[in-house]
Design a protein around this motif. Structure first.
Motif, PDB file in Angstrom:
ATOM      1  N   GLU A 283     -26.777  -0.648  -4.654  1.00 23.88           N
ATOM      2  CA  GLU A 283     -26.544  -2.026  -5.050  1.00 23.88           C
ATOM      3  C   GLU A 283     -26.513  -2.222  -6.563  1.00 23.88           C
TER       4      GLU A 283
ATOM      5  N   LEU B 244     -23.210  -1.005  -8.034  1.00 19.66           N
ATOM      6  CA  LEU B 244     -22.058  -1.881  -7.817  1.00 19.66           C
ATOM      7  C   LEU B 244     -22.034  -3.016  -8.834  1.00 19.66           C
ATOM      8  N   SER B 245     -23.197  -3.558  -9.160  1.00 13.83           N
ATOM      9  CA  SER B 245     -23.223  -4.626 -10.154  1.00 13.83           C
ATOM     10  C   SER B 245     -22.838  -4.097 -11.533  1.00 13.83           C
TER      11      SER B 245
ATOM     12  N   LEU C 115     -19.128  -3.847 -11.535  1.00 14.41           N
ATOM     13  CA  LEU C 115     -18.501  -5.166 -11.663  1.00 14.41           C
ATOM     14  C   LEU C 115     -18.589  -5.679 -13.096  1.00 14.41           C
TER      15      LEU C 115
ATOM     16  N   GLY D  10     -19.839 -12.354  -9.826  1.00 18.87           N
ATOM     17  CA  GLY D  10     -20.163 -11.533  -8.659  1.00 18.87           C
ATOM     18  C   GLY D  10     -21.228 -10.493  -8.968  1.00 18.87           C
ATOM     19  N   ALA D  11     -21.147  -9.904 -10.149  1.00 23.18           N
ATOM     20  CA  ALA D  11     -22.163  -8.911 -10.536  1.00 23.18           C
ATOM     21  C   ALA D  11     -23.519  -9.573 -10.712  1.00 23.18           C
TER      22      ALA D  11
ATOM     23  N   TRP E  12     -24.872 -10.411  -7.334  1.00 23.90           N
ATOM     24  CA  TRP E  12     -25.216  -9.204  -6.577  1.00 23.90           C
ATOM     25  C   TRP E  12     -26.608  -8.699  -6.960  1.00 23.90           C
TER      26      TRP E  12
END
Length: 50
Positions: free
Chosen positions: A2, A5-6, A9, A44-45, A48
């Motif tokens: 997780e 992914l941030s 982004l 979004g980041a 997240w």
């Protein structure tokens, strides 16, 4: 996974902002679209991470 992914982004947001800065003189509509996409990627980041 997780946090990675941030980070990706946030990197995408930076890449899009760089593209917007580069295209600002030639094509302002595309630059505004890139800025909007960068804002969505950054938002979004940030969401997240919560």
């Amino acid at each position: 996974m997780e946090p990675m992914l941030s980070v990706l982004l946030f990197a995408l947001a930076g890449f899009l902002l760089g593209g917007a800065y580069t295209t600002w003189k030639n094509n302002r509509a595309m630059a505004i679209g890139l800025i909007v996409a960068a804002v969505f990627a950054g938002l979004g980041a940030a969401l997240w991470l919560e």
